[in-house]
Design an enzyme around this catalytic site. Structure first.
Site, PDB file in Angstrom:
ATOM      1  N   ARG A 116       0.829  -1.206   0.000  1.00  0.00           N
ATOM      2  CA  ARG A 116       0.000   0.000   0.000  1.00  0.00           C
ATOM      3  C   ARG A 116       0.868   1.262   0.000  1.00  0.00           C
ATOM      4  O   ARG A 116       0.591   2.237   0.688  1.00  0.00           O
ATOM      5  CB  ARG A 116      -0.938   0.044   1.215  1.00  0.00           C
ATOM      6  CG  ARG A 116      -1.961  -1.048   1.269  1.00  0.00           C
ATOM      7  CD  ARG A 116      -2.961  -0.976   0.121  1.00  0.00           C
ATOM      8  NE  ARG A 116      -4.068  -1.889   0.317  1.00  0.00           N
ATOM      9  CZ  ARG A 116      -4.037  -3.189   0.018  1.00  0.00           C
ATOM     10  NH1 ARG A 116      -2.948  -3.725  -0.514  1.00  0.00           N
ATOM     11  NH2 ARG A 116      -5.100  -3.930   0.208  1.00  0.00           N
TER      12      ARG A 116
ATOM     13  N   SER B 245     -10.329  -0.578   3.588  1.00  0.00           N
ATOM     14  CA  SER B 245      -9.570  -0.733   4.840  1.00  0.00           C
ATOM     15  C   SER B 245      -9.071   0.634   5.300  1.00  0.00           C
ATOM     16  O   SER B 245      -8.446   1.356   4.532  1.00  0.00           O
ATOM     17  CB  SER B 245      -8.349  -1.622   4.622  1.00  0.00           C
ATOM     18  OG  SER B 245      -8.727  -2.890   4.184  1.00  0.00           O
TER      19      SER B 245
ATOM     20  N   GLU C 213      -4.303   3.704   6.433  1.00  0.00           N
ATOM     21  CA  GLU C 213      -4.076   3.506   5.006  1.00  0.00           C
ATOM     22  C   GLU C 213      -4.702   4.667   4.214  1.00  0.00           C
ATOM     23  O   GLU C 213      -4.227   5.045   3.155  1.00  0.00           O
ATOM     24  CB  GLU C 213      -4.747   2.183   4.604  1.00  0.00           C
ATOM     25  CG  GLU C 213      -4.268   1.616   3.310  1.00  0.00           C
ATOM     26  CD  GLU C 213      -5.369   0.948   2.551  1.00  0.00           C
ATOM     27  OE1 GLU C 213      -6.131   1.664   1.874  1.00  0.00           O
ATOM     28  OE2 GLU C 213      -5.468  -0.279   2.631  1.00  0.00           O
TER      29      GLU C 213
HETATM   30  N1  EPU Z   1     -10.442 -10.631  10.397  1.00  0.00           N
HETATM   31  C1  EPU Z   1     -11.092 -10.631  11.603  1.00  0.00           C
HETATM   32  N2  EPU Z   1     -12.048  -9.688  11.836  1.00  0.00           N
HETATM   33  C2  EPU Z   1     -12.382  -8.770  10.918  1.00  0.00           C
HETATM   34  C3  EPU Z   1     -11.725  -8.759   9.682  1.00  0.00           C
HETATM   35  C4  EPU Z   1     -10.751  -9.695   9.435  1.00  0.00           C
HETATM   36  O1  EPU Z   1     -10.825 -11.448  12.458  1.00  0.00           O
HETATM   37  O2  EPU Z   1     -13.271  -7.948  11.227  1.00  0.00           O
HETATM   38  C5  EPU Z   1      -9.402 -11.655  10.137  1.00  0.00           C
HETATM   39  C6  EPU Z   1     -10.014 -12.950   9.644  1.00  0.00           C
HETATM   40  O3  EPU Z   1      -9.331 -14.004  10.232  1.00  0.00           O
HETATM   41  C7  EPU Z   1      -9.718 -12.948   8.165  1.00  0.00           C
HETATM   42  C8  EPU Z   1      -8.410 -12.167   8.109  1.00  0.00           C
HETATM   43  O4  EPU Z   1      -8.506 -11.207   9.156  1.00  0.00           O
HETATM   44  O5  EPU Z   1      -9.595 -14.233   7.668  1.00  0.00           O
HETATM   45  C9  EPU Z   1      -8.176 -11.467   6.784  1.00  0.00           C
HETATM   46  O6  EPU Z   1      -9.329 -10.697   6.474  1.00  0.00           O
HETATM   47  P1  EPU Z   1      -9.631 -10.274   4.957  1.00  0.00           P
HETATM   48  O7  EPU Z   1      -9.489 -11.430   4.047  1.00  0.00           O
HETATM   49  O8  EPU Z   1     -10.910  -9.522   4.952  1.00  0.00           O
HETATM   50  O9  EPU Z   1      -8.408  -9.342   4.607  1.00  0.00           O
HETATM   51  P2  EPU Z   1      -7.750  -8.112   5.377  1.00  0.00           P
HETATM   52  O10 EPU Z   1      -6.334  -8.487   5.689  1.00  0.00           O
HETATM   53  O11 EPU Z   1      -8.585  -7.631   6.485  1.00  0.00           O
HETATM   54  C10 EPU Z   1      -6.731  -7.085   3.207  1.00  0.00           C
HETATM   55  C11 EPU Z   1      -6.724  -5.777   2.488  1.00  0.00           C
HETATM   56  C12 EPU Z   1      -8.025  -5.570   1.735  1.00  0.00           C
HETATM   57  C13 EPU Z   1      -8.194  -6.723   0.744  1.00  0.00           C
HETATM   58  C14 EPU Z   1      -8.178  -8.035   1.512  1.00  0.00           C
HETATM   59  C15 EPU Z   1      -8.216  -9.245   0.606  1.00  0.00           C
HETATM   60  C16 EPU Z   1      -5.291  -4.317   3.788  1.00  0.00           C
HETATM   61  C17 EPU Z   1      -5.221  -3.170   4.730  1.00  0.00           C
HETATM   62  N3  EPU Z   1      -6.516  -4.705   3.429  1.00  0.00           N
HETATM   63  O12 EPU Z   1      -7.736  -7.017   4.212  1.00  0.00           O
HETATM   64  O13 EPU Z   1      -7.901  -4.374   0.997  1.00  0.00           O
HETATM   65  O14 EPU Z   1      -9.401  -6.585   0.023  1.00  0.00           O
HETATM   66  O15 EPU Z   1      -6.952  -8.146   2.292  1.00  0.00           O
HETATM   67  O16 EPU Z   1      -6.975  -9.388  -0.029  1.00  0.00           O
HETATM   68  O17 EPU Z   1      -4.264  -4.851   3.373  1.00  0.00           O
HETATM   69  C18 EPU Z   1      -8.282  -2.028   1.064  1.00  0.00           C
HETATM   70  O18 EPU Z   1      -7.057  -1.892   0.963  1.00  0.00           O
HETATM   71  O19 EPU Z   1      -9.045  -1.037   1.123  1.00  0.00           O
HETATM   72  C19 EPU Z   1      -8.837  -3.366   1.123  1.00  0.00           C
HETATM   73  C20 EPU Z   1     -10.141  -3.581   1.303  1.00  0.00           C
END
Ligand code: EPU
Length: 344
Positions: free
Chosen positions: A164, A238, A340
């Site tokens: 990012r 995010s 972010e």
């Molecule tokens: N999780 C929780 N609670 C929550 C959200 C997530 O426990 O409320 C845990 C879960 O275990 C889940 C893991 O976190 O399996 C990962 O969650 P998710 O797949 O939703 O991905 P993320 O790491 O929260 C990142 C990116 C997103 C992107 C997704 C999918 C960042 C800051 N965010 O989110 O990007 O869509 O991975 O690749 O890196 C964005 O940048 O705006 C964005 C939405």
């Protein structure tokens, strides 16, 4: 080109914040941009370039010139046996570009479906999702240097992409207007379906042949099930980045919090799921931030990393909520989350 005064930015940012710009101009070409930047009356104004306004939180009125980038166009610049090279105007909507690639069966951006924003803003924070980042398909970009008023070409290395992150968030912050981004896409796609959520989604339609189209649809389904649609509820995806910590720090945390969610990185460090960290904290003992609401500012009920505007929140209220979230995550885990989203 028309310079407008005292324009509400509510419909130009996905948080739907009613901030007022002192001056506002939509530009459709580099000529229009030059004309604007040569205007004597605009010389001294601070300038902010807006794409889709999908990664920004306005906490006050903008006392300067907002330049809305609306440069259009998608053109093929060259091709070889493996790749097709496509130049896309900075103002093109990111998802419509993804759909254009899917229609032509060009591989590389299918995992990045439905990310709000424009093609010109995408390199600034090296957008990423489901195991793919923009840098994996990036070829080059053209950008206009605001002070020197010349066009520069940036290669992959010049952009210094990180998680990012890019040179446009650091050394060159607010110094360039991106005019176009060029991509290198595969004519014979190689699929990236390592991410657990994608595999699960694909299994639901296991009879369908794997293609950029089926992957794109799987990503659309996942995003729609978890992330709020900015057309319906204001948000900027995010709000925080997933923090990176050393494996030593991680081992200590894992003893205290055995269910902590993490991913191993190539450098041996761990990346923590910030959504999980936020979900474990809250405004009071026994209450989670996830789904919490104060006035119209809130934390999304299905993804704790996403702060939302339920209607008429102002940017300050959302910012204050983010401060409270940061504070509680620090108190509980000793980790300082980084935002972010750009704050203005
Ligand atoms: N999780 C929780 N609670 C929550 C959200 C997530 O426990 O409320 C845990 C879960 O275990 C889940 C893991 O976190 O399996 C990962 O969650 P998710 O797949 O939703 O991905 P993320 O790491 O929260 C990142 C990116 C997103 C992107 C997704 C999918 C960042 C800051 N965010 O989110 O990007 O869509 O991975 O690749 O890196 C964005 O940048 O705006 C964005 C939405």
């Amino acid at each position: 080109m028309k310079v407008q005064e005292n324009i509400s930015l509510k419909s130009f940012n996905t948080f739907g914040i009613d901030s007022i710009a002192k001056f506002f101009v939509a530009i459709k070409s580099v000529e229009g941009l030059k004309e604007l930047l040569f205007l004597q009356s605009m010389r001294k104004e601070t300038k902010l370039v807006l794409g889709g306004g999908s990664n920004i939180l306005f906490t006050k009125n903008y006392n300067g010139l907002v330049i809305k980038n609306e440069i259009a166009g998608i053109e093929t610049i060259k091709e070889d046996a493996e790749y097709i090279y496509v130049k896309v105007g900075a103002g093109v909507n990111w998802h419509s570009f993804v759909l254009h690639c899917i229609e032509h069966n060009w591989g590389g951006v299918e995992n990045l479906a439905l990310i709000p924003g424009t093609v010109g803003a995408a390199p600034i924070q090296n957008i990423g999702a489901y195991g793919v980042e923009l840098k994996n398909v990036f070829f080059s970009l053209e950008a206009f240097e605001i002070n020197e008023k010349v066009v520069h070409n940036f290669s992959l290395n010049d952009c210094a992409f990180g998680y990012r992150d890019s040179v446009f968030k650091n050394k060159f912050k607010n110094q360039f207007v991106i005019l176009s981004t060029s991509f290198r896409l595969r004519k014979f796609p190689i699929f990236n379906i390592e991410y657990g959520a994608i595999q699960q989604e694909l299994e639901k339609n296991a009879e369908k042949k794997l293609s950029v189209k089926t992957i794109c649809q799987a990503v659309i389904n996942i995003r729609k099930s978890k992330l709020p649609d900015p057309e319906i509820i204001g948000n900027a995806g995010s709000f925080f980045k997933n923090p990176e910590i050393s494996s030593e720090e991680f081992e200590k945390l894992k003893v205290l919090f055995p269910t902590i969610v993490s991913y191993e990185l190539a450098n041996g460090n761990k990346k923590l799921a910030a959504g999980w960290l936020v979900e474990q904290c809250g405004p009071n003992a026994g209450v989670t931030w996830k789904g919490y609401r104060v006035g119209d500012a809130g934390c999304h009920e299905k993804q704790a990393l996403v702060l939302v505007n339920h209607g008429n929140s102002n940017g300050k209220e959302i910012y204050n909520l983010s401060e409270a979230v940061l504070e509680t995550v620090y108190q509980k885990f000793g980790i300082t989350l980084e935002r972010e989203v750009n704050i203005f």
